[in-house]
Scaffold this active site. Structure first.
Site, mmCIF file in Angstrom:
data_model
loop_
_atom_site.group_PDB
_atom_site.id
_atom_site.type_symbol
_atom_site.label_atom_id
_atom_site.label_comp_id
_atom_site.label_asym_id
_atom_site.label_seq_id
_atom_site.Cartn_x
_atom_site.Cartn_y
_atom_site.Cartn_z
ATOM 1 N N TYR A 172 0.814 -1.214 0.000
ATOM 2 C CA TYR A 172 0.000 0.000 0.000
ATOM 3 C C TYR A 172 0.850 1.267 0.000
ATOM 4 O O TYR A 172 0.307 2.374 -0.033
ATOM 5 C CB TYR A 172 -0.941 0.007 1.208
ATOM 6 C CG TYR A 172 -2.130 -0.879 0.995
ATOM 7 C CD1 TYR A 172 -1.978 -2.249 0.926
ATOM 8 C CD2 TYR A 172 -3.399 -0.349 0.847
ATOM 9 C CE1 TYR A 172 -3.061 -3.073 0.717
ATOM 10 C CE2 TYR A 172 -4.485 -1.172 0.636
ATOM 11 C CZ TYR A 172 -4.308 -2.526 0.571
ATOM 12 O OH TYR A 172 -5.381 -3.336 0.361
ATOM 13 N N LYS A 231 3.666 -14.614 5.002
ATOM 14 C CA LYS A 231 4.065 -15.504 3.906
ATOM 15 C C LYS A 231 5.601 -15.493 3.881
ATOM 16 O O LYS A 231 6.230 -15.276 2.839
ATOM 17 C CB LYS A 231 3.452 -14.993 2.587
ATOM 18 C CG LYS A 231 3.570 -15.951 1.430
ATOM 19 C CD LYS A 231 2.515 -17.016 1.408
ATOM 20 C CE LYS A 231 2.820 -18.044 0.341
ATOM 21 N NZ LYS A 231 1.922 -19.200 0.346
ATOM 22 N N ASP A 287 -2.214 -18.284 3.409
ATOM 23 C CA ASP A 287 -3.159 -19.126 2.653
ATOM 24 C C ASP A 287 -3.787 -20.180 3.573
ATOM 25 O O ASP A 287 -5.004 -20.401 3.563
ATOM 26 C CB ASP A 287 -2.493 -19.770 1.426
ATOM 27 C CG ASP A 287 -1.063 -20.221 1.684
ATOM 28 O OD1 ASP A 287 -0.549 -19.968 2.784
ATOM 29 O OD2 ASP A 287 -0.458 -20.838 0.790
ATOM 30 N N ASP A 318 -6.062 -6.512 4.702
ATOM 31 C CA ASP A 318 -7.201 -6.030 3.926
ATOM 32 C C ASP A 318 -8.047 -7.220 3.466
ATOM 33 O O ASP A 318 -9.273 -7.253 3.620
ATOM 34 C CB ASP A 318 -6.668 -5.251 2.722
ATOM 35 C CG ASP A 318 -7.773 -4.531 1.972
ATOM 36 O OD1 ASP A 318 -8.866 -4.388 2.540
ATOM 37 O OD2 ASP A 318 -7.539 -4.126 0.824
ATOM 38 N N ASP A 323 -11.895 -8.815 5.204
ATOM 39 C CA ASP A 323 -13.166 -8.995 4.482
ATOM 40 C C ASP A 323 -13.625 -10.449 4.569
ATOM 41 O O ASP A 323 -14.827 -10.734 4.703
ATOM 42 C CB ASP A 323 -13.024 -8.583 3.009
ATOM 43 C CG ASP A 323 -13.230 -7.078 2.819
ATOM 44 O OD1 ASP A 323 -13.101 -6.348 3.816
ATOM 45 O OD2 ASP A 323 -13.511 -6.639 1.689
#
Ligand code: NAI
Length: 334
Positions: free
Chosen positions: A124, A171, A204, A228, A232
């Site tokens: 970002y 990750k 993941d 982010d 959601d």
């Protein structure tokens, strides 16, 4: 005590849900003087800037803002006002409590977790450029300072709210340096909080575990991009974007906004659900120490949702945004 709070109605469904929430807050009896400010495309038309100086000054002065969603053009046009606001005010922590509301159907019951997302860096940072034709680079920035600051925030939030465990999500098997640094800062901070359990998941696998058994999670600690996406996903566990609130917190100022966007597909149709922004406003009331009003609003919201007679379309009803708000106001008065 009277509070002065910056109000950013935003655009799309923003002004509709903001009006509904202001109506409910006023009905709760909390003394608030609202200072309305423009942002995004509306501000651009009137002032030539998407984040006008007056808006930033107002938030810095009042220390607290309630914000409706603001549209960001996709793949072209101006950069995100939301990201710009977080950077300009150093709102480094995004906090999203995720739990089931009474009367709202969802895939899971008994979900009670908190997503803590780093809000200022990672991909970002928006540092993108074209290397040669057909090849672009986007820089993922991870710093020790921001990673430690968000880890400290997550653990101290866990301790203050009686939570048991912080799970860092990463990750680092692939991005060994960047996510590796995030993880190292999380581990170092975890050692200062022996009373809080700490574990780690690869992003993941974390998504899979979340949709199989969300109850195993408590506080999730994530860098910006994974935060982010995963937040959601978490909203989806309890009924969707319409029923989750959020706060963007810095050391000096705080901006409270819904998780969802400006919903251009339903804007102007008066069918948006104001619940997510109301939940953000409840977080705001707790932040300004108006806990009694926060508790009464939650009680009234729960009563209306459980009764089921007045619901917005996304929850299977036919009520308009303001009809729903008025039902919550009536429940507040009961
Ligand atoms: P969105 O959240 O606006 O909409 C996704 C879907 O959820 C749509 O079908 C919409 O109708 C529905 N929805 C969203 N909020 C709702 C509500 N309160 N009540 C009932 N239904 C609701 O996401 P989308 O379409 O990806 O983004 C639209 C715009 O919003 C984009 O320009 C995006 O950049 C911006 N956005 C702004 C945010 C902010 O201001 N914090 C956050 C997310 C997106």
């Amino acid at each position: 005590m009277k509070h002065t709070i910056t109000l950013i109605p935003g655009d799309g469904i923003g002004p509709e849900v903001t009006e509904a929430v202001v109506r409910i807050l006023n009905a709760s009896g909390v003394q608030i003087e609202w200072e309305p400010q423009l942002a995004g495309v509306l501000a651009l038309e009137r002032t030539g800037h998407t984040l006008p100086v007056d808006l930033l000054d107002s938030i810095r002065r009042n220390k607290v803002a309630l914000k409706g969603p603001v549209t960001t053009p996709i793949a072209e046009g101006f950069t995100s006002v939301n990201v710009g606001l977080r950077k300009a005010l150093d709102l480094f922590a995004n906090l999203r409590p995720v739990w089931n509301l009474p009367g709202v159907d969802s895939r899971f019951q008994g979900v009670d977790l908190v997503v803590v997302r780093e809000n200022t860096e990672d991909l970002y940072a928006g540092l993108e450029h074209q290397v040669v034709d057909g090849v672009v680079e986007s820089l993922k920035i991870i710093t020790e300072r921001a990673s430690t600051r968000i880890a400290q925030f997550a653990f101290s939030h866990a301790r203050r709210h009686g939570r048991r465990k912080v799970t860092a999500i990463h990750k680092a098997n692939i991005m060994k340096l960047s996510d590796g640094l995030f993880l190292e800062c999380s581990r170092r901070t975890a050692r200062e909080y022996a009373d809080i359990k700490y574990d780690e998941r690869i992003v993941d696998a974390a998504c899979m575990h979340l949709v199989i058994n969300p109850a195993q999670f408590d506080v999730l600690l994530l860098p910006n991009l994974y935060g982010d996406i995963v937040s959601d996903l978490c909203a989806g566990l309890v009924g969707g974007l319409g029923v989750v609130g959020a706060a963007n917190l810095g050391t000096e100022v705080a901006v409270f906004e819904a998780v969802h966007g400006s919903a251009p597909d339903i804007a102007g149709k008066l069918m948006a659900n104001p619940t997510a922004l109301l939940l953000s406003a409840v977080l705001m009331l707790e932040h300004i120490d108006e806990r009694d009003a926060a508790r009464r609003i939650m009680h009234a919201l729960g009563a209306v949702l459980s009764a089921g007679a007045v619901r917005t379309r996304d929850l299977g009803g036919a009520a308009s945004t303001l009809e729903f708000a008025d039902a919550v106001c009536r429940a507040l008065a009961d």
